[in-house]
Design a protein around this motif. Sequence first.
Motif, PDB file in Angstrom:
ATOM      1  N   GLU A 136      37.877  23.680   5.564  1.00 41.97           N
ATOM      2  CA  GLU A 136      37.630  24.111   6.935  1.00 41.97           C
ATOM      3  C   GLU A 136      36.627  23.137   7.538  1.00 41.97           C
ATOM      4  O   GLU A 136      35.614  22.825   6.904  1.00 41.97           O
ATOM      5  CB  GLU A 136      37.061  25.530   6.919  1.00 41.97           C
ATOM      6  CG  GLU A 136      37.046  26.211   8.264  1.00 41.97           C
ATOM      7  CD  GLU A 136      38.427  26.675   8.681  1.00 41.97           C
ATOM      8  OE1 GLU A 136      39.359  26.540   7.892  1.00 41.97           O
ATOM      9  OE2 GLU A 136      38.561  27.166   9.817  1.00 41.97           O
ATOM     10  N   ILE A 137      36.917  22.643   8.722  1.00 38.76           N
ATOM     11  CA  ILE A 137      35.982  21.716   9.356  1.00 38.76           C
ATOM     12  C   ILE A 137      35.403  22.359  10.606  1.00 38.76           C
ATOM     13  O   ILE A 137      35.971  23.302  11.157  1.00 38.76           O
ATOM     14  CB  ILE A 137      36.647  20.364   9.708  1.00 38.76           C
ATOM     15  CG1 ILE A 137      37.864  20.587  10.590  1.00 38.76           C
ATOM     16  CG2 ILE A 137      37.024  19.618   8.455  1.00 38.76           C
ATOM     17  CD1 ILE A 137      38.453  19.305  11.108  1.00 38.76           C
ATOM     18  N   ASP A 138      34.256  21.833  11.040  1.00 42.82           N
ATOM     19  CA  ASP A 138      33.522  22.482  12.124  1.00 42.82           C
ATOM     20  C   ASP A 138      33.864  21.908  13.495  1.00 42.82           C
ATOM     21  O   ASP A 138      33.009  21.766  14.347  1.00 42.82           O
ATOM     22  CB  ASP A 138      32.022  22.395  11.860  1.00 42.82           C
ATOM     23  CG  ASP A 138      31.528  20.964  11.891  1.00 42.82           C
ATOM     24  OD1 ASP A 138      32.378  20.063  11.899  1.00 42.82           O
ATOM     25  OD2 ASP A 138      30.319  20.749  11.897  1.00 42.82           O
ATOM     26  N   ALA A 139      35.100  21.554  13.698  1.00 47.64           N
ATOM     27  CA  ALA A 139      35.544  21.117  15.021  1.00 47.64           C
ATOM     28  C   ALA A 139      36.886  21.775  15.278  1.00 47.64           C
ATOM     29  O   ALA A 139      37.685  21.936  14.350  1.00 47.64           O
ATOM     30  CB  ALA A 139      35.676  19.598  15.077  1.00 47.64           C
ATOM     31  N   GLY A 140      37.125  22.182  16.506  1.00 46.04           N
ATOM     32  CA  GLY A 140      38.361  22.902  16.790  1.00 46.04           C
ATOM     33  C   GLY A 140      38.974  22.494  18.097  1.00 46.04           C
ATOM     34  O   GLY A 140      38.755  21.373  18.579  1.00 46.04           O
ATOM     35  N   THR A 141      39.736  23.405  18.665  1.00 49.12           N
ATOM     36  CA  THR A 141      40.468  23.073  19.888  1.00 49.12           C
ATOM     37  C   THR A 141      39.521  22.693  21.019  1.00 49.12           C
ATOM     38  O   THR A 141      39.903  21.929  21.909  1.00 49.12           O
ATOM     39  CB  THR A 141      41.329  24.267  20.336  1.00 49.12           C
ATOM     40  OG1 THR A 141      40.517  25.436  20.291  1.00 49.12           O
ATOM     41  CG2 THR A 141      42.501  24.458  19.422  1.00 49.12           C
ATOM     42  N   ILE A 145      41.122  19.230  19.090  1.00 48.99           N
ATOM     43  CA  ILE A 145      41.898  19.179  17.856  1.00 48.99           C
ATOM     44  C   ILE A 145      43.076  20.143  17.960  1.00 48.99           C
ATOM     45  O   ILE A 145      42.918  21.285  18.382  1.00 48.99           O
ATOM     46  CB  ILE A 145      41.000  19.517  16.657  1.00 48.99           C
ATOM     47  CG1 ILE A 145      39.997  18.391  16.464  1.00 48.99           C
ATOM     48  CG2 ILE A 145      41.818  19.719  15.402  1.00 48.99           C
ATOM     49  CD1 ILE A 145      39.001  18.660  15.405  1.00 48.99           C
ATOM     50  N   LYS A 146      44.242  19.638  17.585  1.00 55.24           N
ATOM     51  CA  LYS A 146      45.439  20.468  17.584  1.00 55.24           C
ATOM     52  C   LYS A 146      46.069  20.375  16.194  1.00 55.24           C
ATOM     53  O   LYS A 146      45.747  19.453  15.434  1.00 55.24           O
ATOM     54  CB  LYS A 146      46.417  19.946  18.635  1.00 55.24           C
ATOM     55  CG  LYS A 146      45.945  20.203  20.061  1.00 55.24           C
ATOM     56  CD  LYS A 146      47.040  20.000  21.065  1.00 55.24           C
ATOM     57  CE  LYS A 146      47.256  18.569  21.456  1.00 55.24           C
ATOM     58  NZ  LYS A 146      46.232  17.955  22.273  1.00 55.24           N
ATOM     59  N   PRO A 147      46.909  21.326  15.834  1.00 56.92           N
ATOM     60  CA  PRO A 147      47.598  21.221  14.548  1.00 56.92           C
ATOM     61  C   PRO A 147      48.394  19.918  14.440  1.00 56.92           C
ATOM     62  O   PRO A 147      48.799  19.345  15.461  1.00 56.92           O
ATOM     63  CB  PRO A 147      48.523  22.429  14.538  1.00 56.92           C
ATOM     64  CG  PRO A 147      47.865  23.409  15.425  1.00 56.92           C
ATOM     65  CD  PRO A 147      47.168  22.617  16.484  1.00 56.92           C
ATOM     66  N   LEU A 157      42.845   8.239   3.903  1.00 55.10           N
ATOM     67  CA  LEU A 157      43.483   9.446   4.389  1.00 55.10           C
ATOM     68  C   LEU A 157      42.969  10.668   3.624  1.00 55.10           C
ATOM     69  O   LEU A 157      42.823  10.637   2.404  1.00 55.10           O
ATOM     70  CB  LEU A 157      44.994   9.313   4.213  1.00 55.10           C
ATOM     71  CG  LEU A 157      45.866  10.378   4.862  1.00 55.10           C
ATOM     72  CD1 LEU A 157      45.705  10.345   6.358  1.00 55.10           C
ATOM     73  CD2 LEU A 157      47.316  10.154   4.491  1.00 55.10           C
ATOM     74  N   VAL A 158      42.694  11.742   4.338  1.00 51.34           N
ATOM     75  CA  VAL A 158      42.227  12.984   3.720  1.00 51.34           C
ATOM     76  C   VAL A 158      43.291  14.064   3.781  1.00 51.34           C
ATOM     77  O   VAL A 158      43.559  14.741   2.795  1.00 51.34           O
ATOM     78  CB  VAL A 158      40.924  13.470   4.395  1.00 51.34           C
ATOM     79  CG1 VAL A 158      40.595  14.874   3.971  1.00 51.34           C
ATOM     80  CG2 VAL A 158      39.781  12.549   4.053  1.00 51.34           C
ATOM     81  N   GLY A 159      43.925  14.217   4.929  1.00 56.34           N
ATOM     82  CA  GLY A 159      44.949  15.252   5.045  1.00 56.34           C
ATOM     83  C   GLY A 159      45.352  15.430   6.489  1.00 56.34           C
ATOM     84  O   GLY A 159      45.237  14.512   7.297  1.00 56.34           O
ATOM     85  N   ARG A 160      45.823  16.619   6.795  1.00 57.03           N
ATOM     86  CA  ARG A 160      46.244  16.877   8.179  1.00 57.03           C
ATOM     87  C   ARG A 160      45.810  18.275   8.578  1.00 57.03           C
ATOM     88  O   ARG A 160      45.622  19.147   7.731  1.00 57.03           O
ATOM     89  CB  ARG A 160      47.751  16.720   8.317  1.00 57.03           C
ATOM     90  CG  ARG A 160      48.517  17.831   7.685  1.00 57.03           C
ATOM     91  CD  ARG A 160      49.996  17.494   7.595  1.00 57.03           C
ATOM     92  NE  ARG A 160      50.590  18.302   6.535  1.00 57.03           N
ATOM     93  CZ  ARG A 160      51.085  19.509   6.748  1.00 57.03           C
ATOM     94  NH1 ARG A 160      51.038  20.045   7.937  1.00 57.03           N
ATOM     95  NH2 ARG A 160      51.622  20.193   5.759  1.00 57.03           N
ATOM     96  N   VAL A 161      45.645  18.453   9.887  1.00 62.87           N
ATOM     97  CA  VAL A 161      45.235  19.757  10.417  1.00 62.87           C
ATOM     98  C   VAL A 161      46.454  20.671  10.414  1.00 62.87           C
ATOM     99  O   VAL A 161      47.539  20.263  10.836  1.00 62.87           O
ATOM    100  CB  VAL A 161      44.701  19.585  11.850  1.00 62.87           C
ATOM    101  CG1 VAL A 161      44.333  20.925  12.435  1.00 62.87           C
ATOM    102  CG2 VAL A 161      43.514  18.662  11.859  1.00 62.87           C
ATOM    103  N   ALA A 164      44.117  25.412  14.084  1.00 63.52           N
ATOM    104  CA  ALA A 164      42.822  25.181  14.699  1.00 63.52           C
ATOM    105  C   ALA A 164      42.454  26.372  15.561  1.00 63.52           C
ATOM    106  O   ALA A 164      43.298  26.919  16.271  1.00 63.52           O
ATOM    107  CB  ALA A 164      42.860  23.910  15.549  1.00 63.52           C
ATOM    108  N   THR A 165      41.212  26.793  15.449  1.00 66.58           N
ATOM    109  CA  THR A 165      40.685  27.781  16.383  1.00 66.58           C
ATOM    110  C   THR A 165      39.780  27.043  17.352  1.00 66.58           C
ATOM    111  O   THR A 165      39.738  25.813  17.354  1.00 66.58           O
ATOM    112  CB  THR A 165      39.896  28.864  15.638  1.00 66.58           C
ATOM    113  OG1 THR A 165      38.769  28.244  15.025  1.00 66.58           O
ATOM    114  CG2 THR A 165      40.743  29.527  14.572  1.00 66.58           C
ATOM    115  N   ALA A 166      39.033  27.798  18.152  1.00 67.20           N
ATOM    116  CA  ALA A 166      38.220  27.144  19.167  1.00 67.20           C
ATOM    117  C   ALA A 166      37.181  26.218  18.550  1.00 67.20           C
ATOM    118  O   ALA A 166      36.944  25.127  19.037  1.00 67.20           O
ATOM    119  CB  ALA A 166      37.549  28.199  20.040  1.00 67.20           C
TER     120      ALA A 166
END
Lengths: 363, 169
Positions: A136-141, A145-147, A157-161, A164-166
């Motif tokens: 879980e990261i501390d940045a959102g929409t 940030i969008k899926p 490379l780490v991964g993909r979203v 995302a919440t706010a």
Amino acid sequence: MKDSRRSRLFLGLLLAAALVLITVDHRSENTPVFGPMRTIVTSAFGAVERGVSTVTEPIGGFVGAVAGAQGSRAQINNLKTQNAKLQGELSSQRIDKRRSAELQAMLGLSGLGGYKVVPAQVVARRAAPGFEDAVEIDAGTADGIKPDMTVLNGEGLVGRVVSATASTATVVLLCDPASSAGARLEGTGELGVASGLGANGGSGRRIMFRLLDSTAPLPVGTRLVSFGSQQGVPYVAGVPIGTIEKVEATPGELTRTAYAKPFADLSSVDVVGVVVEGPKRDPRDALLPPAPKPAAKPAAKPAAKPKPAVPALPGQQAPPQVARPSQSPAPGDTAPGNDAPENTPATEQGRDGQTSIPGDEAA
Amino acid sequence: MPRILITTLLVLTALVLQVTVVNRLPVSVVPDFVLLVVIALAAIRGPVAGATIGFFAGLGADLLPPVDHALGQHALVLCLVGFAAGRWAERRPLLTVAVCAAGGPALALAVAGLLGDPGVDLRTFEVAWPMAAFVNLLAAPVVVWAVLKVYGPRPEKATAAAVPGWRRA
């Protein structure tokens, strides 16, 4: 009376002697009459004094400690709290320094590739056997940030979203068995698919790479970069993925299977960047760390400086664009994110790396 | 109803600490404290309460971000574990706690495999389960001790005396 008179006499004699001694000593300042005697006596007394005080010092100390116990206990407590506070500050500074280095590396990489990234920090992680590898990261929409956006750190490379919440977003790591990314071999450009292995890969220490052309050469030590999908969803092009570690002999199969070590340390990701806008042009191999000199040594340096391994395409020196809106609620958690001085050195490193390569004058 | 409060608090603390602290330690295998707390609570409270606690703890684990699996997968596993721990803890407490702590990851893997999660097969089981079971066994005494400390002495003794033999039925 008799006694008294005798004692008076004695007192007078002694006083007289003392006066004599004083006079003599005073007068004979330069010709020491009592000098040797004084030295002997002084040294003798000194020795005795030292011995006695050695013996009695603990006693005195004990008495002193008992007398001053209350005050010294308070002082000890004071010092202890002070010490703990300083140690805490020290370790938090160390952590801050490490995070700052990670952030710089990440910004350097994204600046080199021309990605527009939102920096974020991992706040929670799930890693139970039988369940997904996600953080879980501390940045959102609110930060844009969008899926299905690419997540990277300074190494690769780490991964993909995935959602995302706010103010937070869930990132499925590259090593999750359900995630797979299109990958391309360095140099030859042969295509394949890199997919996670979950617990089979030692929790992110290894990922699987399937080379689609089974006749193409696939030597150990080749590096992989992401191939990129249409419009960079879910993976943008050119992000370093990993180094081929082991090639499996699969005669007669349509694909070749190999195992790769990811550049990013997926078991301890901390500062990451979410690519909110892909590069205008595919950066190809430009983001790979410098090629290791001995063939057998994979790039194991932490926070490797992003340096192009092959002549870079012109037009890649866009400075890192940090897209963190100013209305972002908590600037403290990723404090260095917006600071321009934070990312300039990384960019300079990247530029240095590029200017050393001939044929770059076009840029 | 302070027991419900204490239980909720314990489970929530375990859930949050698990994802924010324990899982982020830079080691590859960590104990599952949610599972262990559920086992300990179930061992104290009995099978029905254990299953309920397990279910809701699992639901919490399913809802707590980061999440990318079917809702209820954890709930199923922890519900079964909670019931088993509550059922047999009275007769053989040590053995039950150990079996549940070691069997929890196996059950989770089996459920994931049955639900068709990609990448969960027999080899995953061989690789992942022994280490997970081992660290759970290591952490189990600490967690059980801590939960007993918070919860006080087993309150079920009074219940068992008041309702003789209701648990053996």
